[in-house]
Design a protein around this motif. Structure first.
Motif, PDB file in Angstrom:
ATOM      1  N   SER A 113      -6.120   9.416  26.531  1.00  0.00           N
ATOM      2  CA  SER A 113      -5.471   9.474  24.778  1.00  0.00           C
ATOM      3  C   SER A 113      -6.020   8.307  24.260  1.00  0.00           C
ATOM      4  O   SER A 113      -5.500   8.442  22.758  1.00  0.00           O
ATOM      5  N   SER A 114      -6.660   7.069  24.899  1.00  0.00           N
ATOM      6  CA  SER A 114      -7.164   6.565  23.737  1.00  0.00           C
ATOM      7  C   SER A 114      -7.964   7.171  23.376  1.00  0.00           C
ATOM      8  O   SER A 114      -8.657   8.356  23.609  1.00  0.00           O
ATOM      9  N   GLY A 115      -8.255   6.037  22.096  1.00  0.00           N
ATOM     10  CA  GLY A 115      -9.044   6.967  21.007  1.00  0.00           C
ATOM     11  C   GLY A 115      -8.247   6.360  19.165  1.00  0.00           C
ATOM     12  O   GLY A 115      -7.065   5.427  19.184  1.00  0.00           O
ATOM     13  N   TRP A 116      -9.007   6.988  18.307  1.00  0.00           N
ATOM     14  CA  TRP A 116      -8.912   6.983  17.213  1.00  0.00           C
ATOM     15  C   TRP A 116      -7.864   7.499  16.031  1.00  0.00           C
ATOM     16  O   TRP A 116      -8.486   9.222  16.598  1.00  0.00           O
ATOM     17  N   TYR A 117      -6.874   7.784  16.081  1.00  0.00           N
ATOM     18  CA  TYR A 117      -5.470   8.406  15.054  1.00  0.00           C
ATOM     19  C   TYR A 117      -5.729   8.843  13.711  1.00  0.00           C
ATOM     20  O   TYR A 117      -5.971   7.256  13.521  1.00  0.00           O
ATOM     21  N   TYR A 118      -4.799   8.797  13.544  1.00  0.00           N
ATOM     22  CA  TYR A 118      -4.616   8.969  11.981  1.00  0.00           C
ATOM     23  C   TYR A 118      -3.212   8.719  11.171  1.00  0.00           C
ATOM     24  O   TYR A 118      -2.808  10.239  11.780  1.00  0.00           O
ATOM     25  N   CYS A 119      -2.618   8.501  10.601  1.00  0.00           N
ATOM     26  CA  CYS A 119      -1.706   9.229   9.805  1.00  0.00           C
ATOM     27  C   CYS A 119      -2.117   9.570   8.773  1.00  0.00           C
ATOM     28  O   CYS A 119      -2.944   9.091   8.200  1.00  0.00           O
ATOM     29  N   VAL A 120      -1.300  10.471   8.045  1.00  0.00           N
ATOM     30  CA  VAL A 120      -1.855  11.355   6.675  1.00  0.00           C
ATOM     31  C   VAL A 120      -0.406  11.416   6.330  1.00  0.00           C
ATOM     32  O   VAL A 120       1.133  11.493   6.512  1.00  0.00           O
TER      33      VAL A 120
ATOM     34  N   GLY B 194       0.103  12.935   1.781  1.00  0.00           N
ATOM     35  CA  GLY B 194      -0.678  13.464   0.832  1.00  0.00           C
ATOM     36  C   GLY B 194      -2.449  13.426   0.836  1.00  0.00           C
ATOM     37  O   GLY B 194      -2.403  14.213   1.581  1.00  0.00           O
ATOM     38  N   ASP B 195      -3.088  12.863  -0.601  1.00  0.00           N
ATOM     39  CA  ASP B 195      -4.243  12.430   0.090  1.00  0.00           C
ATOM     40  C   ASP B 195      -4.957  11.406   0.566  1.00  0.00           C
ATOM     41  O   ASP B 195      -5.935  11.036   0.799  1.00  0.00           O
ATOM     42  N   LEU B 196      -3.590  10.153   1.202  1.00  0.00           N
ATOM     43  CA  LEU B 196      -3.968   9.222   2.417  1.00  0.00           C
ATOM     44  C   LEU B 196      -3.473   9.368   3.479  1.00  0.00           C
ATOM     45  O   LEU B 196      -2.886   9.764   4.143  1.00  0.00           O
ATOM     46  N   GLN B 197      -4.750   8.833   4.201  1.00  0.00           N
ATOM     47  CA  GLN B 197      -5.041   8.079   5.555  1.00  0.00           C
ATOM     48  C   GLN B 197      -4.682   6.772   5.982  1.00  0.00           C
ATOM     49  O   GLN B 197      -5.608   5.888   5.706  1.00  0.00           O
ATOM     50  N   MET B 198      -4.268   6.504   7.417  1.00  0.00           N
ATOM     51  CA  MET B 198      -4.674   4.868   7.478  1.00  0.00           C
ATOM     52  C   MET B 198      -5.062   5.564   9.432  1.00  0.00           C
ATOM     53  O   MET B 198      -3.891   6.022  10.200  1.00  0.00           O
TER      54      MET B 198
ATOM     55  N   GLY C  70       3.321  14.305  -0.371  1.00  0.00           N
ATOM     56  CA  GLY C  70       2.489  15.366   0.343  1.00  0.00           C
ATOM     57  C   GLY C  70       3.209  15.025   1.126  1.00  0.00           C
ATOM     58  O   GLY C  70       3.881  14.331   1.910  1.00  0.00           O
ATOM     59  N   GLU C  71       2.641  15.794   1.966  1.00  0.00           N
ATOM     60  CA  GLU C  71       2.529  16.568   3.797  1.00  0.00           C
ATOM     61  C   GLU C  71       2.309  15.363   4.950  1.00  0.00           C
ATOM     62  O   GLU C  71       1.679  14.331   4.292  1.00  0.00           O
ATOM     63  N   MET C  72       2.939  15.306   5.726  1.00  0.00           N
ATOM     64  CA  MET C  72       2.699  14.249   6.860  1.00  0.00           C
ATOM     65  C   MET C  72       2.173  14.742   7.622  1.00  0.00           C
ATOM     66  O   MET C  72       2.622  15.665   8.462  1.00  0.00           O
ATOM     67  N   LYS C  73       1.293  13.853   8.842  1.00  0.00           N
ATOM     68  CA  LYS C  73       0.765  14.458   9.632  1.00  0.00           C
ATOM     69  C   LYS C  73       0.368  13.482  10.560  1.00  0.00           C
ATOM     70  O   LYS C  73       0.066  12.192   9.919  1.00  0.00           O
ATOM     71  N   TRP C  74       0.098  13.349  12.045  1.00  0.00           N
ATOM     72  CA  TRP C  74      -0.198  12.576  12.952  1.00  0.00           C
ATOM     73  C   TRP C  74      -1.106  12.864  13.479  1.00  0.00           C
ATOM     74  O   TRP C  74      -1.373  14.543  14.140  1.00  0.00           O
ATOM     75  N   CYS C  75      -3.082  12.512  13.440  1.00  0.00           N
ATOM     76  CA  CYS C  75      -4.170  13.485  13.758  1.00  0.00           C
ATOM     77  C   CYS C  75      -5.456  12.588  14.309  1.00  0.00           C
ATOM     78  O   CYS C  75      -4.587  11.250  14.732  1.00  0.00           O
TER      79      CYS C  75
ATOM     80  N   PRO D  17       0.714  -0.713   0.182  1.00  0.00           N
ATOM     81  CA  PRO D  17       0.346   0.441  -0.204  1.00  0.00           C
ATOM     82  C   PRO D  17       0.838   1.412   0.126  1.00  0.00           C
ATOM     83  O   PRO D  17       1.879   0.921   0.429  1.00  0.00           O
ATOM     84  N   SER D  18       0.235   2.278  -0.700  1.00  0.00           N
ATOM     85  CA  SER D  18       1.339   3.373  -0.933  1.00  0.00           C
ATOM     86  C   SER D  18       1.500   4.426   0.500  1.00  0.00           C
ATOM     87  O   SER D  18       2.159   4.758   1.203  1.00  0.00           O
ATOM     88  N   LEU D  19       0.723   3.642   1.998  1.00  0.00           N
ATOM     89  CA  LEU D  19       0.592   4.132   3.166  1.00  0.00           C
ATOM     90  C   LEU D  19      -0.188   3.545   4.193  1.00  0.00           C
ATOM     91  O   LEU D  19      -0.962   2.797   3.930  1.00  0.00           O
ATOM     92  N   SER D  20       0.868   2.628   4.845  1.00  0.00           N
ATOM     93  CA  SER D  20       0.180   1.661   5.708  1.00  0.00           C
ATOM     94  C   SER D  20       1.064   1.668   6.905  1.00  0.00           C
ATOM     95  O   SER D  20       2.511   2.510   7.454  1.00  0.00           O
ATOM     96  N   VAL D  21       1.322   1.191   8.641  1.00  0.00           N
ATOM     97  CA  VAL D  21       1.415   1.390   9.215  1.00  0.00           C
ATOM     98  C   VAL D  21       1.329  -0.467   9.801  1.00  0.00           C
ATOM     99  O   VAL D  21       1.577  -1.870   9.190  1.00  0.00           O
ATOM    100  N   ASP D  22       2.183  -0.904  10.599  1.00  0.00           N
ATOM    101  CA  ASP D  22       2.624  -1.865  10.926  1.00  0.00           C
ATOM    102  C   ASP D  22       0.996  -3.132  11.310  1.00  0.00           C
ATOM    103  O   ASP D  22       0.897  -3.722  11.764  1.00  0.00           O
ATOM    104  N   ASN D  23       0.694  -1.708  12.732  1.00  0.00           N
ATOM    105  CA  ASN D  23      -1.379  -2.538  13.234  1.00  0.00           C
ATOM    106  C   ASN D  23      -1.735  -1.791  13.475  1.00  0.00           C
ATOM    107  O   ASN D  23      -1.035  -0.602  13.842  1.00  0.00           O
ATOM    108  N   GLN D  24      -2.857  -1.619  13.132  1.00  0.00           N
ATOM    109  CA  GLN D  24      -4.106  -0.664  13.125  1.00  0.00           C
ATOM    110  C   GLN D  24      -4.363  -0.709  15.032  1.00  0.00           C
ATOM    111  O   GLN D  24      -4.747   0.095  15.031  1.00  0.00           O
TER     112      GLN D  24
END
Ligand SMILES: *[C@@H]1O[C@H](CO)[C@@H](O)[C@H](O)[C@H]1NC(C)=O
Length: 285
Positions: A196-203, A205-209, A151-156, A124-131
Motif C-alpha cells: 500500500s506504500s506509495g504516492w496518493y493524492y486528495c482531489v 474540484g480542480d485541485l489535488q494534494m 467540487g467532487e472529492m476523491k482519494w486516488c 491553501p484551497s486544498l491542503s493536508v497536515d503533512n505530505q
C-alpha cells in the motif's frame, strides 16, 4: 482480425506507458514547500529526469536534474523501483507557477507533463497536515484533506484508481471517505499492506494534494536457512524483509516475469494466426 487486435494490445503493453503521470494543479501557500510525484514508464527507468520551470516547455529553464546536485530551492529524487521521481520546491512564490516533470531522451523529444501551482497568500484551497504519512501492516491511517473550494472529492493512488464518496478498494486496502465535517474530508485506509506504500493524492474540484504513504512491517530479522558465502544473497534476504518506502513494488524480476508471460502470449497469438492462415489458404485452393 482478433489475432491482430490482441497482437496490438500485447505490443502496446510490452512497450509500456509513453508519458508521465502527475497531478495538474496544487494549491500552495507563499513561502511554503511542496513535493510533487511524477510517475513514468519502465522504459525510462535509467534516463535522466528533471524539473523545468516555465509556461512553455520549449523555453523552460532547468530547476533540478537527477544527474546534478540539488539546490536549496529545488530538489529531485528518483525511486526507480516505483518508477516515480519526486520534485520538491521550497519557498514557493507566485512569480513562477508553471512546471514540467520531464524525462530526457537522447535524439528525441523529451517526455514531459506540466503541473501548476496555485499560490495563495493565506491558507491553501486544498491542503493536508503533512505530505508524509506512515502506518504499519494491518493497521489504519487517516488523512485529513482540508478545503475551501467546491467540487467532487476523491482519494486516488497515483497512476491507479480513485475512491469517491463511499468506500472502495485502493492500494490493496479499503479506502473510506468521511465528509460529515464541513471543509474537511477524512480518508481512512484500513488493513494496510506493505504494497500500500506509495504516492496518493486528495482531489477536491480542480485541485489535488499529493500524500506519500509508507507502510512499515513488524521488524523481523530472518536468517537464510542455509548459510551462503555470497554477500549478495545475504543482502537480498535483508532488503526483501526490510520495510522500506519502496516495499512491495514490482521488482525487476517481477517485470521480467510479466515480460516473459506477455512474450509467451504473443508467441501463442502468432502461432494461432499462422495456423488459421494456413487452413484458409489450404481450403481456398
Ligand atoms: C464521520 O466522522 C464523524 C465525525 O468525526 C463521525 O461522528 C462519524 O461517525 C463518521 N462517519 C462514519 C461513517 O464513519
Amino acid at each position: 482480425m482478433a489475432a491482430l487486435l490482441s497482437f496490438l494490445l500485447i505490443f502496446t503493453g510490452l512497450t509500456g506507458i509513453h508519458s508521465i503521470t502527475t497531478v495538474s494543479d496544487v494549491s500552495v501557500k507563499t513561502g511554503g514547500s511542496i513535493s510533487i510525484p511524477c510517475l513514468y514508464g519502465s522504459q525510462y527507468r535509467n534516463h535522466v529526469k528533471y524539473l523545468c520551470e516555465g509556461y512553455y516547455f520549449s523555453c523552460c529553464t532547468y530547476a533540478a536534474k537527477t544527474n546534478q546536485q540539488n539546490s536549496k530551492k529545488f530538489s529531485i529524487s528518483d525511486d526507480k523501483s516505483q518508477r516515480i521521481f519526486t520534485v520538491t520546491i521550497n519557498d514557493v512564490s507566485g512569480a513562477n507557477t508553471y512546471y514540467w516533470c520531464a524525462v530526457e531522451i537522447k535524439n528525441e523529444g523529451d517526455v514531459r507533463q506540466y503541473f501548476h501551482l496555485s499560490v495563495t497568500g493565506d491558507r491553501p484551497s486544498l491542503s493536508v497536515d503533512n505530505q508524509k504519512v506512515t502506518g504499519f501492516i494491518g493497521g489504519d491511517i487517516t488523512i485529513n484533506c482540508y478545503y475551501h473550494n467546491s467540487g467532487e472529492m476523491k482519494w486516488c493512488k497515483l497512476g491507479s484508481s480513485c475512491v469517491t464518496t463511499s468506500s472502495g478498494s485502493i492500494g490493496g486496502t479499503t479506502g473510506t471517505i468521511n465528509a460529515s465535517v464541513p471543509n474537511v474530508f477524512t480518508v481512512t485506509m484500513s488493513g494496510l499492506k506493505l504494497e500500500s506504500s506509495g504516492w496518493y493524492y486528495c482531489v477536491k474540484g480542480d485541485l489535488q494534494m499529493p500524500v506519500h504513504v509508507t507502510v512499515f512491517g513488524r521488524p523481523s530479522i530472518t536468517k537464510p536457512l542455509t548459510p551462503t558465502p555470497e554477500h549478495e544473497n545475504l543482502t537480498l534476504v535483508f532488503t526483501s524483509e526490510a520495510p522500506t518506502a519502496q516495499g512491495g513494488y514490482p521488482s525487476p524480476s517481477d517485470h521480467l516475469k510479466i515480460f516473459s508471460i506477455r512474450l509467451s502470449v504473443l508467441t501463442f497469438a502468432v502461432m494461432v494466426t499462422l495456423f488459421i492462415w494456413f487452413i484458409v489458404k489450404r481450403y481456398s485452393k
